[in-house]
Scaffold this motif. Structure first.
Motif, PDB file in Angstrom:
ATOM      1  N   HIS A 103       6.961 -12.489   0.189  1.00 38.33           N
ATOM      2  CA  HIS A 103       7.099 -11.194   1.063  1.00 38.33           C
ATOM      3  C   HIS A 103       6.024 -10.368   0.783  1.00 38.33           C
ATOM      4  CE1 HIS A 103      11.272 -12.593   1.984  1.00 38.33           C
ATOM      5  NE2 HIS A 103      11.511 -12.833   0.517  1.00 38.33           N
ATOM      6  N   ARG A 104       5.622  -9.766   1.901  1.00 40.42           N
ATOM      7  CA  ARG A 104       4.391  -8.887   2.000  1.00 40.42           C
ATOM      8  C   ARG A 104       4.715  -7.900   1.050  1.00 40.42           C
ATOM      9  NH1 ARG A 104       5.405  -4.385   5.124  1.00 40.42           N
ATOM     10  NH2 ARG A 104       3.134  -4.028   5.405  1.00 40.42           N
ATOM     11  N   ILE A 105       3.329  -7.602   0.576  1.00 41.23           N
ATOM     12  CA  ILE A 105       3.313  -6.331  -0.341  1.00 41.23           C
ATOM     13  C   ILE A 105       2.826  -4.933   0.539  1.00 41.23           C
ATOM     14  CG2 ILE A 105       1.997  -5.290  -2.475  1.00 41.23           C
ATOM     15  CD1 ILE A 105       3.407  -7.660  -3.333  1.00 41.23           C
ATOM     16  N   ALA A 106       3.657  -4.154   0.413  1.00 36.24           N
ATOM     17  CA  ALA A 106       3.962  -2.814   1.420  1.00 36.24           C
ATOM     18  C   ALA A 106       2.746  -1.656   0.559  1.00 36.24           C
ATOM     19  CB  ALA A 106       5.084  -2.171   1.644  1.00 36.24           C
ATOM     20  N   GLN A 107       1.989  -1.080   1.571  1.00 35.97           N
ATOM     21  CA  GLN A 107       1.276  -0.295   1.091  1.00 35.97           C
ATOM     22  C   GLN A 107       2.071   0.956   0.796  1.00 35.97           C
ATOM     23  OE1 GLN A 107      -1.599   2.081   3.530  1.00 35.97           O
ATOM     24  NE2 GLN A 107      -3.286   1.733   1.777  1.00 35.97           N
ATOM     25  N   ARG A 108       2.056   1.763  -0.599  1.00 39.91           N
ATOM     26  CA  ARG A 108       2.880   2.682  -0.964  1.00 39.91           C
ATOM     27  C   ARG A 108       1.730   3.746  -1.586  1.00 39.91           C
ATOM     28  NH1 ARG A 108       8.330  -0.214  -2.735  1.00 39.91           N
ATOM     29  NH2 ARG A 108       9.036  -1.097  -0.952  1.00 39.91           N
ATOM     30  N   TYR A 109       0.478   3.126  -1.909  1.00 40.80           N
ATOM     31  CA  TYR A 109      -0.117   4.076  -2.653  1.00 40.80           C
ATOM     32  C   TYR A 109      -1.687   3.760  -2.263  1.00 40.80           C
ATOM     33  CZ  TYR A 109       1.325   0.531  -5.788  1.00 40.80           C
ATOM     34  OH  TYR A 109       1.534  -0.466  -6.457  1.00 40.80           O
ATOM     35  N   GLY A 110      -2.659   4.551  -2.583  1.00 44.56           N
ATOM     36  CA  GLY A 110      -3.954   4.117  -2.344  1.00 44.56           C
ATOM     37  C   GLY A 110      -4.732   3.597  -3.778  1.00 44.56           C
ATOM     38  N   ILE A 111      -5.997   3.232  -3.651  1.00 42.61           N
ATOM     39  CA  ILE A 111      -6.581   2.800  -4.931  1.00 42.61           C
ATOM     40  C   ILE A 111      -6.800   4.114  -5.897  1.00 42.61           C
ATOM     41  CG2 ILE A 111      -8.946   2.038  -5.799  1.00 42.61           C
ATOM     42  CD1 ILE A 111      -7.053  -0.103  -4.830  1.00 42.61           C
ATOM     43  N   ALA A 112      -7.194   5.026  -5.118  1.00 39.84           N
ATOM     44  CA  ALA A 112      -7.372   6.321  -6.119  1.00 39.84           C
ATOM     45  C   ALA A 112      -6.006   6.982  -6.687  1.00 39.84           C
ATOM     46  CB  ALA A 112      -8.021   7.376  -5.377  1.00 39.84           C
ATOM     47  N   ASP A 113      -5.092   6.681  -6.207  1.00 42.14           N
ATOM     48  CA  ASP A 113      -3.555   7.331  -6.582  1.00 42.14           C
ATOM     49  C   ASP A 113      -3.346   7.022  -7.977  1.00 42.14           C
ATOM     50  OD1 ASP A 113      -0.889   7.740  -6.868  1.00 42.14           O
ATOM     51  OD2 ASP A 113      -0.403   7.969  -4.572  1.00 42.14           O
ATOM     52  N   PRO A 114      -2.834   7.689  -8.892  1.00 42.20           N
ATOM     53  CA  PRO A 114      -2.635   7.266 -10.134  1.00 42.20           C
ATOM     54  C   PRO A 114      -1.630   6.334 -10.195  1.00 42.20           C
ATOM     55  CG  PRO A 114      -2.725   9.675  -9.937  1.00 42.20           C
ATOM     56  CD  PRO A 114      -2.904   9.243  -8.535  1.00 42.20           C
ATOM     57  N   LEU A 135      -1.936  -6.786  -4.638  1.00 38.14           N
ATOM     58  CA  LEU A 135      -1.856  -5.259  -4.844  1.00 38.14           C
ATOM     59  C   LEU A 135      -2.889  -4.560  -4.571  1.00 38.14           C
ATOM     60  CD1 LEU A 135       0.323  -5.323  -8.362  1.00 38.14           C
ATOM     61  CD2 LEU A 135       1.094  -4.571  -6.117  1.00 38.14           C
ATOM     62  N   SER A 136      -4.088  -5.094  -5.250  1.00 39.87           N
ATOM     63  CA  SER A 136      -5.342  -4.257  -4.849  1.00 39.87           C
ATOM     64  C   SER A 136      -5.679  -4.124  -3.300  1.00 39.87           C
ATOM     65  CB  SER A 136      -6.437  -5.043  -5.697  1.00 39.87           C
ATOM     66  OG  SER A 136      -6.060  -5.155  -6.895  1.00 39.87           O
ATOM     67  N   ILE A 137      -5.419  -5.325  -2.649  1.00 39.76           N
ATOM     68  CA  ILE A 137      -5.752  -5.440  -1.400  1.00 39.76           C
ATOM     69  C   ILE A 137      -4.964  -4.559  -0.450  1.00 39.76           C
ATOM     70  CG2 ILE A 137      -5.731  -6.917   0.766  1.00 39.76           C
ATOM     71  CD1 ILE A 137      -6.743  -9.147  -1.257  1.00 39.76           C
ATOM     72  N   ALA A 138      -3.563  -4.670  -0.816  1.00 41.57           N
ATOM     73  CA  ALA A 138      -2.494  -3.791  -0.081  1.00 41.57           C
ATOM     74  C   ALA A 138      -2.707  -2.325  -0.342  1.00 41.57           C
ATOM     75  CB  ALA A 138      -1.070  -4.146  -0.626  1.00 41.57           C
ATOM     76  N   ALA A 139      -3.520  -1.958  -1.449  1.00 43.78           N
ATOM     77  CA  ALA A 139      -3.936  -0.604  -1.681  1.00 43.78           C
ATOM     78  C   ALA A 139      -4.978  -0.009  -1.045  1.00 43.78           C
ATOM     79  CB  ALA A 139      -3.768  -0.001  -2.914  1.00 43.78           C
ATOM     80  N   ALA A 140      -5.749  -0.767  -0.350  1.00 46.92           N
ATOM     81  CA  ALA A 140      -7.092  -0.429   0.252  1.00 46.92           C
ATOM     82  C   ALA A 140      -6.987   0.526   1.175  1.00 46.92           C
ATOM     83  CB  ALA A 140      -7.777  -1.650   0.717  1.00 46.92           C
ATOM     84  N   GLU A 141      -7.837   1.422   1.612  1.00 50.84           N
ATOM     85  CA  GLU A 141      -7.555   2.493   2.769  1.00 50.84           C
ATOM     86  C   GLU A 141      -8.948   2.421   3.422  1.00 50.84           C
ATOM     87  OE1 GLU A 141      -4.764   5.877   1.013  1.00 50.84           O
ATOM     88  OE2 GLU A 141      -6.871   6.061   0.271  1.00 50.84           O
ATOM     89  N   ARG A 142     -10.169   1.985   2.806  1.00 49.23           N
ATOM     90  CA  ARG A 142     -11.413   2.348   3.497  1.00 49.23           C
ATOM     91  C   ARG A 142     -12.237   0.771   3.629  1.00 49.23           C
ATOM     92  NH1 ARG A 142     -11.249   6.315  -0.087  1.00 49.23           N
ATOM     93  NH2 ARG A 142     -13.168   5.516  -0.985  1.00 49.23           N
ATOM     94  N   SER A 143     -12.464   0.301   2.395  1.00 51.64           N
ATOM     95  CA  SER A 143     -13.121  -0.916   2.283  1.00 51.64           C
ATOM     96  C   SER A 143     -12.729  -1.926   1.351  1.00 51.64           C
ATOM     97  CB  SER A 143     -14.750  -0.523   2.132  1.00 51.64           C
ATOM     98  OG  SER A 143     -15.016   0.102   0.896  1.00 51.64           O
TER      99      SER A 143
END
Length: 424
Positions: free
Chosen positions: A37-48, A265-273
């Motif tokens: 199942h897909r990993i939903a984006q719930r936070y960005g990379i810079a989010d603690p 998890l890393s890809i799902a958290a991406a916001e820019r690049s």
């Protein structure tokens, strides 16, 4: 009571079939459930929360106080590794997949043998499949000098498909090296011609070196069943820099989905690049979907792969065959031209970097033992992105038009090779 020959033959045949079936199941069929199942984006990379997820879901925890120095190509890599070995005062632990006979292998063997003769405790773990000189002079020289040397899964027919692909060198428990480099002449020089690979290795100091040592010992204990511990292997480590790092490891025998989950998890958290550089790129359907969803969010995704110069043509045609959805979805794919591109890196939002031994394929995600150094730091990641961009300047973009214009031979070969992607 006598047993007839026919009955003995039946018993023998049954035992043989059972043994072969056991070997097949243990090597090619996993009993673990796969993340579907897909990993939903719930936070960005810079989010603690991202750092907490990486520390707690995957482990070991991300810790501060580290210094990481990138080394480009064999011209920088091998002198730095050999210098660290030469300065060893107590212990050397060394794990690698590729150990091919030649000048580079001899350089390492000579120095490791000399350190063992000088009383340094030297432990070397080489994958039995990745080593082409099991009975060669370099191996004999190390063993004769007192190096404790093991060949990973040398005699384990039941585990023949499970290899250690980790690249780890730890000296005195204080200085570590990891990356994609193999101990072979192909990695020597400065990637100036097709005979010498483009690769990066990382010299590490600080508390995360203890995690690198633990990653080595993970397979050392599986192979020799000896625990190496104490001050010589795990000294008190002082801060050496300001980087927050994690030495992440994965293995099919203990959480085979861990490497894949780290990437998802890393890809799902991406916001820019997202910048991905990898020697072998064969993402499964869920990873492909996760990359495409990042593009839909406005993330710019660039993938850098080897061009025609590659040590695994089968993987290349299979990879190209699987690129259609990504190309149509807006992912930009580039092929490195000068020589074999062997780097394994991922940078996200110029904030998160993952480098090490893991390829972007099923073998690394689910079959091999792998180890990656994860770094969460904007300045370090920005430097890695600049190196990636310099490599892009020597690459040719592979477009959807190129995909359609592949030769008939390549299309047939790609379709056939893609059927084997579970083992690539």
């Amino acid at each position: 009571m006598q047993i007839s020959r026919e009955k003995l033959a039946t018993i023998g045949l049954t035992a043989g079939v059972s043994a072969l079936l056991t070997v097949f199941i243990r090597n090619f069929i996993s009993g673990e459930k796969k993340i579907k199942h897909r990993i939903a984006q719930r936070y960005g990379i810079a989010d603690p929360q991202f750092e907490r997820a990486m520390s707690q879901l995957l482990g070991p925890p991300i810790i501060g106080g580290n210094q990481v120095v990138p080394l480009q190509n064999g011209r920088q890599i091998f002198p730095a590794m050999l210098d660290a070995i030469d300065k060893a005062e107590r212990t050397i632990t060394f794990e690698t997949f590729i150990y091919w006979s030649g000048e580079v292998a001899d350089r390492f063997a000579d120095l490791l043998a000399a350190k063992a003769k000088a009383g340094i405790k030297v432990h070397v773990l080489i994958d039995a499949v990745g080593c082409n000189c099991v009975n060669g002079q370099a191996i004999r020289k190390m063993v004769d000098a007192g190096v404790e040397l093991e060949l990973y899964h040398m005699t384990s027919f039941a585990r023949v498909n499970h290899r250690t692909h980790r690249k780890l060198l730890v000296v005195d428990g204080k200085v570590g090296f990891t990356g994609g480099v193999g101990i072979a002449d192909h990695w020597d020089g400065d990637a100036t011609d097709p005979d010498h690979f483009r690769d990066t290795q990382y010299r590490v100091e600080g508390p995360v070196v203890a995690q690198m040592q633990a990653a080595f010992l993970d397979n050392w204990m599986k192979t020799r069943a000896v625990v190496l511990h104490g001050e010589s292997y795990f000294p008190a480590l002082q801060d050496a820099g300001n980087l927050h790092c994690q030495m992440f490891k994965s293995s099919p025998m203990e959480g085979s989905e861990s490497a894949r989950l780290m990437y998802l998890l890393s890809i799902a958290a991406a916001e820019r690049s997202i910048q991905i550089g990898n020697a072998y790129f064969l993402p499964d359907d869920l990873t492909t979907q996760t990359l495409l969803e990042s593009v839909e969010r406005g993330v710019k995704v660039d993938v850098l792969l080897p061009g025609r110069t590659i040590d695994s043509p089968t993987e290349r045609v299979a990879s190209r065959h699987r690129l259609r959805r990504l190309l149509e979805g807006g992912v930009r794919v580039h092929e490195y031209q000068p020589t074999m591109y062997h780097c394994k890196c991922m940078m996200i939002d110029e904030h998160w970097t993952s480098v090490g031994s893991a390829n972007f394929d099923n073998r690394s995600f689910r079959i091999n033992d792998e180890a990656n150094l994860n770094v969460i730091d904007p300045e370090f990641t920005a430097q890695e992105v600049e190196v990636f961009k310099r490599d892009l300047q020597q690459a040719r973009e592979f477009t959807i038009q190129d995909w359609h214009q592949r030769s008939t031979t390549e299309k047939i070969a790609g379709s056939a090779a893609a059927l084997l992607r579970s083992q690539l």
